[in-house]
Design a protein around this motif. Structure first.
Motif, PDB file in Angstrom:
ATOM      1  N   ARG A  69       0.971  -1.150   0.079  1.00 62.30           N
ATOM      2  CA  ARG A  69      -0.126   0.049   0.019  1.00 62.30           C
ATOM      3  C   ARG A  69       0.721   1.330  -0.040  1.00 62.30           C
ATOM      4  O   ARG A  69       0.571   2.323  -0.687  1.00 62.30           O
ATOM      5  N   PHE A  70       1.948   1.227   0.607  1.00 60.17           N
ATOM      6  CA  PHE A  70       2.877   2.411   0.941  1.00 60.17           C
ATOM      7  C   PHE A  70       4.151   2.391   0.124  1.00 60.17           C
ATOM      8  O   PHE A  70       4.761   3.354  -0.028  1.00 60.17           O
ATOM      9  N   GLY A  71       4.218   1.130  -0.494  1.00 57.98           N
ATOM     10  CA  GLY A  71       5.532   1.223  -1.291  1.00 57.98           C
ATOM     11  C   GLY A  71       6.955   1.356  -0.625  1.00 57.98           C
ATOM     12  O   GLY A  71       7.897   1.602  -1.269  1.00 57.98           O
ATOM     13  N   ALA A  72       7.000   0.589   0.612  1.00 59.50           N
ATOM     14  CA  ALA A  72       8.080   0.719   1.263  1.00 59.50           C
ATOM     15  C   ALA A  72       9.151  -0.184   0.525  1.00 59.50           C
ATOM     16  O   ALA A  72       8.938  -1.057   0.074  1.00 59.50           O
ATOM     17  N   THR A  73      10.231   0.472   0.512  1.00 56.53           N
ATOM     18  CA  THR A  73      11.543  -0.114  -0.085  1.00 56.53           C
ATOM     19  C   THR A  73      12.465  -0.756   0.792  1.00 56.53           C
ATOM     20  O   THR A  73      13.384  -1.659   0.448  1.00 56.53           O
ATOM     21  N   ARG A  74      12.464  -0.561   2.174  1.00 55.91           N
ATOM     22  CA  ARG A  74      12.935  -1.240   3.203  1.00 55.91           C
ATOM     23  C   ARG A  74      12.307  -0.969   4.374  1.00 55.91           C
ATOM     24  O   ARG A  74      11.856  -0.087   4.674  1.00 55.91           O
ATOM     25  N   ILE A  75      12.185  -1.933   5.403  1.00 55.53           N
ATOM     26  CA  ILE A  75      11.545  -1.966   6.768  1.00 55.53           C
ATOM     27  C   ILE A  75      12.336  -2.064   7.876  1.00 55.53           C
ATOM     28  O   ILE A  75      13.325  -2.939   7.769  1.00 55.53           O
ATOM     29  N   TYR A  76      12.320  -1.423   8.822  1.00 55.43           N
ATOM     30  CA  TYR A  76      12.928  -1.612  10.050  1.00 55.43           C
ATOM     31  C   TYR A  76      11.810  -1.893  10.999  1.00 55.43           C
ATOM     32  O   TYR A  76      10.730  -1.278  11.031  1.00 55.43           O
ATOM     33  N   MET A  77      12.052  -2.969  11.990  1.00 55.25           N
ATOM     34  CA  MET A  77      11.068  -3.355  13.201  1.00 55.25           C
ATOM     35  C   MET A  77      11.789  -2.767  14.184  1.00 55.25           C
ATOM     36  O   MET A  77      13.243  -3.018  14.507  1.00 55.25           O
ATOM     37  N   THR A  78      11.142  -2.344  15.217  1.00 58.35           N
ATOM     38  CA  THR A  78      11.716  -1.722  16.363  1.00 58.35           C
ATOM     39  C   THR A  78      10.742  -1.940  17.577  1.00 58.35           C
ATOM     40  O   THR A  78       9.757  -2.518  17.370  1.00 58.35           O
ATOM     41  N   GLY A  79      11.329  -1.536  18.722  1.00 59.06           N
ATOM     42  CA  GLY A  79      10.560  -1.723  20.129  1.00 59.06           C
ATOM     43  C   GLY A  79      11.206  -2.442  20.979  1.00 59.06           C
ATOM     44  O   GLY A  79      12.382  -2.338  21.346  1.00 59.06           O
ATOM     45  N   ILE A  80      10.486  -3.361  21.647  1.00 55.38           N
ATOM     46  CA  ILE A  80      11.141  -3.992  23.025  1.00 55.38           C
ATOM     47  C   ILE A  80      11.007  -5.429  22.952  1.00 55.38           C
ATOM     48  O   ILE A  80      10.305  -5.874  22.216  1.00 55.38           O
ATOM     49  N   ALA A  81      12.148  -5.911  23.810  1.00 56.91           N
ATOM     50  CA  ALA A  81      12.028  -7.699  23.836  1.00 56.91           C
ATOM     51  C   ALA A  81      12.490  -7.952  25.152  1.00 56.91           C
ATOM     52  O   ALA A  81      13.100  -6.919  25.933  1.00 56.91           O
ATOM     53  N   GLY A  82      12.226  -9.279  25.400  1.00 57.33           N
ATOM     54  CA  GLY A  82      12.621  -9.657  26.659  1.00 57.33           C
ATOM     55  C   GLY A  82      13.937 -10.565  26.598  1.00 57.33           C
ATOM     56  O   GLY A  82      14.260 -11.334  25.395  1.00 57.33           O
ATOM     57  N   ALA A  83      14.847 -10.597  27.499  1.00 60.83           N
ATOM     58  CA  ALA A  83      16.305 -11.246  27.299  1.00 60.83           C
ATOM     59  C   ALA A  83      15.842 -12.665  27.794  1.00 60.83           C
ATOM     60  O   ALA A  83      15.382 -13.108  28.845  1.00 60.83           O
ATOM     61  N   LEU A  84      16.637 -13.587  26.996  1.00 58.46           N
ATOM     62  CA  LEU A  84      16.683 -14.926  27.527  1.00 58.46           C
ATOM     63  C   LEU A  84      17.946 -15.476  27.838  1.00 58.46           C
ATOM     64  O   LEU A  84      18.379 -16.285  28.659  1.00 58.46           O
ATOM     65  N   ASP A  85      19.139 -14.766  27.266  1.00 59.85           N
ATOM     66  CA  ASP A  85      20.446 -14.913  27.658  1.00 59.85           C
ATOM     67  C   ASP A  85      20.677 -13.711  28.776  1.00 59.85           C
ATOM     68  O   ASP A  85      20.398 -12.687  28.677  1.00 59.85           O
ATOM     69  N   LYS A  86      21.503 -14.624  29.760  1.00 62.98           N
ATOM     70  CA  LYS A  86      21.871 -13.869  31.084  1.00 62.98           C
ATOM     71  C   LYS A  86      22.852 -12.837  30.758  1.00 62.98           C
ATOM     72  O   LYS A  86      22.972 -11.878  31.724  1.00 62.98           O
ATOM     73  N   SER A  87      23.385 -12.747  29.668  1.00 61.28           N
ATOM     74  CA  SER A  87      24.116 -11.527  29.132  1.00 61.28           C
ATOM     75  C   SER A  87      23.674 -10.218  28.979  1.00 61.28           C
ATOM     76  O   SER A  87      24.261  -9.045  28.866  1.00 61.28           O
TER      77      SER A  87
END
Length: 221
Positions: A69-87
């Motif tokens: 619909r908007f003709g995006a030529t590249r896409i970024y996903m952003t936001g928050i996530a949860g850690a599974l690795d203790k580092s």
């Protein structure tokens, strides 16, 4: 004639997209099939930012809509996530170098198998992901995507047993990566760790994490 670049950005929640409006000189808000959309320019760049809603279906729909619909030529996903690795700790930046859908389980196939793309993992665009990581100093690793908030220790252990390279978990980015791979549209993702699968930590850090993720994308652009 060279195709105009249109940068699509996806965040699942209000707090994950609101900061982009302030970075545009002419932000316009609209609704597209129930999703809030913010369009505008930042310098010479055209941006289309979509609030997808939470979960893989919503995220995949948003990615498809950005392209068709908007003709995006590249896409970024952003936001928050949860850690599974203790580092990883709260407010760490994380740029996935591959994605897996940990809740895709089919008889006769290994967990996470994608029946059209084939294989168990999908990769971001290397140049985009490298640029994000280099600009922000983010940690790299595998993102696990599935339809639940991973909080119980036994659920974390189960994901890590099946996918030992996983470092973080979310509910959207693997779906966006899969849609973009099929549409042949470059994508990358940056998430900020809000918690280690702890709902109390999530509530405490989610706003700061979302703001930091917006800044990370803007710095890479």
């Amino acid at each position: 004639m060279e195709r105009e670049e249109i940068i699509g950005i996806i965040g699942a929640m209000d707090i994950e997209i609101e900061g982009f409006a302030g970075a545009m000189t002419d932000a316009v808000r609209s609704d597209s099939f129930g999703s809030e959309v913010i369009t505008g320019t930042r310098g010479s760049q055209r941006l289309v930012v979509v609030k997808s809603g939470i979960g893989k279906v919503n995220a995949g729909f948003a990615a498809q809509m950005l392209v068709t619909r908007f003709g995006a030529t590249r896409i970024y996903m952003t936001g928050i996530a949860g850690a599974l690795d203790k580092s990883l700790g709260a407010l760490d930046l994380f740029v996935p170098d591959k994605f897996v859908q940990y809740d895709v389980i089919m008889p006769g196939e290994s967990d996470g198998y994608m029946d059209i793309l084939g294989g168990n993992f999908v990769l971001p665009d290397k140049s985009m992901a490298d640029a994000l990581a280099n600009k922000t100093g983010a940690i790299r690793g595998t993102m696990a995507t599935g339809e639940r908030f991973v909080e119980a220790e036994e659920d974390k252990a189960d994901i890590l047993r099946r996918f030992p390279s996983v470092m973080a978990a979310d509910m959207e980015s693997g779906a966006v990566a899969q849609v973009c791979a099929r549409m042949r549209v470059p994508m990358a993702c940056v998430k900020v760790i809000s918690d280690a699968g702890d709902s109390m930590e999530y509530g405490r850090f989610k706003l700061l994490a979302a703001e930091k993720s917006v800044s990370a994308v803007l710095s890479a652009l």
